[in-house]
Design a protein around this motif. Structure first.
Motif, PDB file in Angstrom:
ATOM      1  N   PHE A 428       5.937   4.017   4.548  1.00 42.36           N
ATOM      2  CA  PHE A 428       6.394   4.909   3.393  1.00 42.36           C
ATOM      3  C   PHE A 428       5.268   6.451   3.886  1.00 42.36           C
ATOM      4  O   PHE A 428       6.397   7.365   3.772  1.00 42.36           O
ATOM      5  CB  PHE A 428       6.146   4.182   2.277  1.00 42.36           C
ATOM      6  CG  PHE A 428       6.343   5.142   0.704  1.00 42.36           C
ATOM      7  CD1 PHE A 428       7.342   4.730   0.388  1.00 42.36           C
ATOM      8  CD2 PHE A 428       5.058   5.526  -0.114  1.00 42.36           C
ATOM      9  CE1 PHE A 428       8.355   5.141  -0.254  1.00 42.36           C
ATOM     10  CE2 PHE A 428       5.779   6.878  -1.052  1.00 42.36           C
ATOM     11  CZ  PHE A 428       7.035   6.358  -1.644  1.00 42.36           C
ATOM     12  N   VAL A 429       3.961   5.839   3.602  1.00 47.39           N
ATOM     13  CA  VAL A 429       3.351   7.278   3.833  1.00 47.39           C
ATOM     14  C   VAL A 429       3.672   8.606   5.023  1.00 47.39           C
ATOM     15  O   VAL A 429       2.884   9.162   4.877  1.00 47.39           O
ATOM     16  CB  VAL A 429       2.071   6.625   3.556  1.00 47.39           C
ATOM     17  CG1 VAL A 429       1.271   6.066   4.677  1.00 47.39           C
ATOM     18  CG2 VAL A 429       1.205   8.349   2.569  1.00 47.39           C
ATOM     19  N   ASN A 430       4.078   7.208   5.954  1.00 53.30           N
ATOM     20  CA  ASN A 430       3.891   7.948   7.632  1.00 53.30           C
ATOM     21  C   ASN A 430       5.501   8.483   7.612  1.00 53.30           C
ATOM     22  O   ASN A 430       6.069   9.593   8.610  1.00 53.30           O
ATOM     23  CB  ASN A 430       4.442   7.077   8.456  1.00 53.30           C
ATOM     24  CG  ASN A 430       4.081   7.674  10.047  1.00 53.30           C
ATOM     25  OD1 ASN A 430       3.490   8.229  10.019  1.00 53.30           O
ATOM     26  ND2 ASN A 430       5.267   6.460  11.042  1.00 53.30           N
ATOM     27  N   ASP A 431       6.151   8.349   6.136  1.00 54.71           N
ATOM     28  CA  ASP A 431       7.493   9.661   6.461  1.00 54.71           C
ATOM     29  C   ASP A 431       7.404  10.737   6.287  1.00 54.71           C
ATOM     30  O   ASP A 431       7.068  11.352   5.346  1.00 54.71           O
ATOM     31  CB  ASP A 431       8.640   9.211   5.117  1.00 54.71           C
ATOM     32  CG  ASP A 431      10.237   9.463   5.774  1.00 54.71           C
ATOM     33  OD1 ASP A 431      10.182  11.070   5.200  1.00 54.71           O
ATOM     34  OD2 ASP A 431      10.962   8.982   6.022  1.00 54.71           O
ATOM     35  N   PRO A 432       7.912  12.002   7.191  1.00 55.58           N
ATOM     36  CA  PRO A 432       7.720  13.162   7.464  1.00 55.58           C
ATOM     37  C   PRO A 432       7.845  14.238   5.622  1.00 55.58           C
ATOM     38  O   PRO A 432       7.355  14.791   5.088  1.00 55.58           O
ATOM     39  CB  PRO A 432       8.515  13.653   8.276  1.00 55.58           C
ATOM     40  CG  PRO A 432       9.030  12.913   9.088  1.00 55.58           C
ATOM     41  CD  PRO A 432       8.416  11.803   8.270  1.00 55.58           C
ATOM     42  N   ALA A 441       0.836   9.248  -2.552  1.00 52.50           N
ATOM     43  CA  ALA A 441       1.860   8.342  -2.562  1.00 52.50           C
ATOM     44  C   ALA A 441       1.720   6.975  -3.068  1.00 52.50           C
ATOM     45  O   ALA A 441       2.691   6.164  -3.269  1.00 52.50           O
ATOM     46  CB  ALA A 441       1.200   8.756  -1.006  1.00 52.50           C
ATOM     47  N   ARG A 442       0.180   5.793  -3.107  1.00 56.68           N
ATOM     48  CA  ARG A 442       0.467   4.848  -3.599  1.00 56.68           C
ATOM     49  C   ARG A 442       0.787   4.817  -4.840  1.00 56.68           C
ATOM     50  O   ARG A 442       1.776   3.392  -5.162  1.00 56.68           O
ATOM     51  CB  ARG A 442      -1.146   3.834  -3.291  1.00 56.68           C
ATOM     52  CG  ARG A 442      -1.557   3.255  -3.928  1.00 56.68           C
ATOM     53  CD  ARG A 442      -1.250   1.958  -3.721  1.00 56.68           C
ATOM     54  NE  ARG A 442      -1.846   1.720  -1.868  1.00 56.68           N
ATOM     55  CZ  ARG A 442      -1.252   1.186  -0.549  1.00 56.68           C
ATOM     56  NH1 ARG A 442      -0.640   0.148  -0.992  1.00 56.68           N
ATOM     57  NH2 ARG A 442      -2.653   1.175   0.353  1.00 56.68           N
ATOM     58  N   VAL A 443       0.555   5.307  -6.107  1.00 55.92           N
ATOM     59  CA  VAL A 443       1.516   5.285  -6.903  1.00 55.92           C
ATOM     60  C   VAL A 443       2.666   5.566  -7.353  1.00 55.92           C
ATOM     61  O   VAL A 443       3.489   4.328  -7.587  1.00 55.92           O
ATOM     62  CB  VAL A 443       1.012   6.216  -8.046  1.00 55.92           C
ATOM     63  CG1 VAL A 443       1.548   5.992  -8.783  1.00 55.92           C
ATOM     64  CG2 VAL A 443      -0.746   5.960  -7.915  1.00 55.92           C
ATOM     65  N   LEU A 444       3.467   5.781  -6.350  1.00 56.56           N
ATOM     66  CA  LEU A 444       4.922   6.416  -6.260  1.00 56.56           C
ATOM     67  C   LEU A 444       5.544   4.926  -5.744  1.00 56.56           C
ATOM     68  O   LEU A 444       6.477   4.005  -5.647  1.00 56.56           O
ATOM     69  CB  LEU A 444       4.982   7.790  -5.835  1.00 56.56           C
ATOM     70  CG  LEU A 444       6.427   7.727  -4.797  1.00 56.56           C
ATOM     71  CD1 LEU A 444       7.343   7.304  -6.470  1.00 56.56           C
ATOM     72  CD2 LEU A 444       6.937   9.508  -4.074  1.00 56.56           C
ATOM     73  N   PHE A 445       4.660   4.677  -4.277  1.00 55.08           N
ATOM     74  CA  PHE A 445       5.161   3.504  -3.745  1.00 55.08           C
ATOM     75  C   PHE A 445       5.784   2.009  -4.893  1.00 55.08           C
ATOM     76  O   PHE A 445       5.666   1.474  -4.509  1.00 55.08           O
ATOM     77  CB  PHE A 445       3.903   3.010  -2.722  1.00 55.08           C
ATOM     78  CG  PHE A 445       4.492   1.244  -1.746  1.00 55.08           C
ATOM     79  CD1 PHE A 445       5.804   1.984  -1.127  1.00 55.08           C
ATOM     80  CD2 PHE A 445       3.548   0.923  -1.958  1.00 55.08           C
ATOM     81  CE1 PHE A 445       5.953   0.691  -0.597  1.00 55.08           C
ATOM     82  CE2 PHE A 445       3.772  -0.137  -1.070  1.00 55.08           C
ATOM     83  CZ  PHE A 445       4.829  -0.419  -0.914  1.00 55.08           C
TER      84      PHE A 445
END
Length: 461
Positions: A428-432, A441-445
Motif C-alpha cells: 500500500f505505502v509503496n504505491d507511487p 498512510a497507516r491511518v488511511l490503510f
C-alpha cells in the motif's frame, strides 16, 4: 464438433458474473453476430435474479431472425453447475459493492490522493485486490475441480492480480486476461493515419503494434500501417495536438467520464519515446501524482475523475434498460463491439489463427520483468493454444516505473492468501500515488481495510 462447413456447435461457456448489466450484453451481441459457433451459455451470479434477467434477454436475442449465432442461455445456481463440463469460462464480476468502491476511490481524497479509476493501481487498487483475491481463489479451485481443461477468459479488474491468482491456485489452468485499452490506442493511431495520409477509414486492426508492459500500463515500441513506420508520424501528431489534445470523432473528453484528449499519452511520448497504450485515466494511476495532483490539474490534462456517484447513477440506468430488454420494449443492437473475445474463442476451437494482446504470466516474453508476473504482450491464438510473442525488453526508464507495481502485485497476493497485514501495508505505502507520511498512510490503510473487511478471507483487522 466441427463439420465441413467449419461451424462449431455445442460449445459450453460458463459465465461467472452472468448477471452483468453491461459487459454480458456486449458478449451476447457479439456472439449473436458470429455464425460459425453456437452452443450453451450458463449464467452464474450471486445475484441470481440479474442472471435470470440476462437469460431472458439472451434467449430473446437468439430467437430473432437477424441473429446468426444461436445460443441457449440458462441460469445456474452454483459454480459446480455452471462449470462442470464447460469448454470456456468467462469471468466478469464486480468485487464487492459500490460501498467498498466508494471507500477505494474517495477515502484517499481526504488525504489529497486522487484516483481517476481506482480499480488497478493506487490505494484503491490495492484494497480492491485484497478483497478480489479470495474470490478468485474460490473460482480457481472450482475450475480445478469441475472444468480443469476449460479455457478461462478474465475481464475483471485488477486484471494482473486476478490472472495471477488463478495461476497461483491452479498452475495448470489455461487462463488469460482480455482488455480493450490497447485497441483504443490502435484506434487513435488509425485516426492519425486518416488525417495525415488522407484515408477515409482505417480499421484499427490494420495498425500493427508490438505490445509490452502490464495491464493498463502498456506501451508500443513498434507501430506500423501498411509497412509504414508510424513513430515519425506520431511525433508530428503529438506536436500538433500536444497543447489542445485530440478528440476522436464523435467523442469529447469533457462530456464523458471515460474519454480523454490523450494529452497524457502525448506527454509520456515526449518523456519516454514509446507510445503509451492505455486510456489516460489508467496510465496516470501508475505514476507519481504529476497528473493527479488535484482536480484542476486533472482538468488541465483533459481527462476525468470517475466518481462512484456517477457509477451508481449509471447502474440505475442500466438496470432500467435491463427491465426494458427483458420485457421486449428494447432490443440489443446488432453492431460488433470491436472486442476480440469471440475471435479468440474461434481461434481456440480451431476456426481462426490470430494475434491479439493478452495478459498471461511472463515466461520471458518481457525479459526484464519478473518471471511469473502477469504481463501484457501479443500472443498467437490457434487451436487449443496460446503462444506469447516475444516482446523484448522494456527501456530501463519504463521498467523502473513498472517495478514497484510488480513487487506490489506479489506482496498483495501473498498478503491476501496468508493474512499478512504488514505485507499488505508495505504494498500500500509503496504505491507511487501514496505520498503520505507512514503515520498518515497507516491511518488511511486501516480505515480502508475496515471498510472492506467482510470480503477478506482472513482476519486483517
Amino acid at each position: 464438433m466441427k463439420g465441413l462447413n467449419q461451424k462449431v456447435t455445442d460449445i459450453t461457456i460458463a459465465y461467472i458474473g452472468g448477471g452483468s448489466r453491461g459487459w454480458a450484453w456486449t458478449f451476447m451481441a457479439d456472439l449473436a453476430l458470429e455464425e460459425k459457433i453456437s452452443g450453451t451459455i450458463r449464467l452464474y451470479d450471486i445475484d441470481s435474479k440479474a442472471a435470470k434477467t440476462n437469460e431472458i434477454i439472451g434467449n430473446a436475442l437468439s430467437k430473432r431472425e437477424d441473429t446468426v449465432g444461436k445460443w441457449h442461455y440458462e441460469t445456474k445456481a452454483s459454480l459446480k453447475e455452471a462449470l462442470t463440463g464447460a469448454d470456456f469460462v468467462v469471468i466478469s464480476i464486480l468485487p464487492g459493492t459500490f460501498v467498498e468502491m466508494y471507500s477505494d476511490v474517495h477515502e484517499p481524497e481526504k488525504y489529497g490522493i486522487y484516483q481517476s479509476v481506482g480499480d488497478t493501481a493506487g490505494p484503491g487498487g490495492a484494497l480492491r485486490a485484497l478483497r478480489t483475491i479470495p474470490m478468485f481463489v474460490e473460482i480457481a479451485e472450482a475450475i480445478k475441480t469441475f472444468s480443469p481443461k476449460a479455457w478461462v477468459i478474465n475481464y475483471t479488474n485488477p486484471m494482473t492480480i486476478c490472472v495471477r491468482t488463478l495461476y497461483e491456485v491452479f498452475p495448470e489452468i489455461k487462463a488469460f486476461g482480455c482488455c480493450h485499452e490497447v485497441f483504443g490506442t490502435q484506434k487513435l493511431l488509425a485516426h492519425m493515419c486518416e488525417e495525415f495520409l488522407g484515408i477515409e477509414k482505417v480499421d484499427h486492426r490494420a495498425i500493427h503494434v508490438n505490445v509490452m508492459g502490464i495491464n493498463h500500463f502498456t506501451w508500443f515500441n513498434e507501430a506500423s500501417f501498411q509497412g509504414l513506420d508510424l513513430f515519425p508520424m506520431y511525433e508530428k501528431f503529438v506536436d500538433k495536438y500536444y497543447e489542445q489534445g485530440f478528440n476522436e470523432p464523435d467523442k469529447n473528453w469533457a462530456n464523458s467520464t471515460f474519454e480523454c484528449a490523450h494529452r497524457v499519452k502525448f506527454d509520456l511520448f515526449r518523456k519516454y519515446g514509446l507510445i503509451a497504450a492505455a486510456g489516460d485515466r489508467h496510465l496516470v494511476e501508475f505514476l507519481p501524482p504529476v497528473y493527479l495532483k488535484n482536480p484542476d490539474t486533472v482538468e488541465s490534462w483533459k481527462f476525468s475523475l470517475t466518481t462512484v456517484d456517477w457509477r451508481i447513477a449509471d447502474l440505475k440506468q442500466r438496470m432500467d434498460r435491463a427491465k426494458r430488454l427483458a420485457e421486449g420494449e428494447e432490443s440489443l443492437g446488432n453492431e460488433p463491439s470491436g472486442e476480440d473475445g469471440i475471435l479468440l474463442i474461434k481461434a481456440l476451437v480451431g476456426l481462426e489463427r490470430t494475434i491479439s494482446n493478452v495478459n498471461i504470466p511472463n515466461i520471458g516474453q518481457i525479459p526484464n520483468l519478473p518471471i511469473g508476473e502477469v504481463v501484457e504482450t501479443n500472443a498467437l491464438f490457434s487451436r487449443d493454444s496460446i503462444r506469447p510473442v516475444f516482446a523484448g525488453a522494456l527501456p530501463e526508464s519504463i521498467s523502473l516505473l513498472i517495478a514497484p507495481h510488480a513487487a506490489n502485485h506479489a506482496d498483495l497476493l501473498k498478503a491476501a492468501m496468508t493474512g499478512d497485514k504488514e505485507l499488505a501495508f508495505k504494498a500500500f505505502v509503496n504505491d507511487p500515488l501514496v505520498t503520505l507520511t507512514e503515520e498518515k498512510a497507516r491511518v488511511l490503510f486501516e480505515t480502508m481495510l475496515q471498510n472492506t473487511k467482510k470480503y477478506l478471507s482472513v482476519e486483517f483487522i
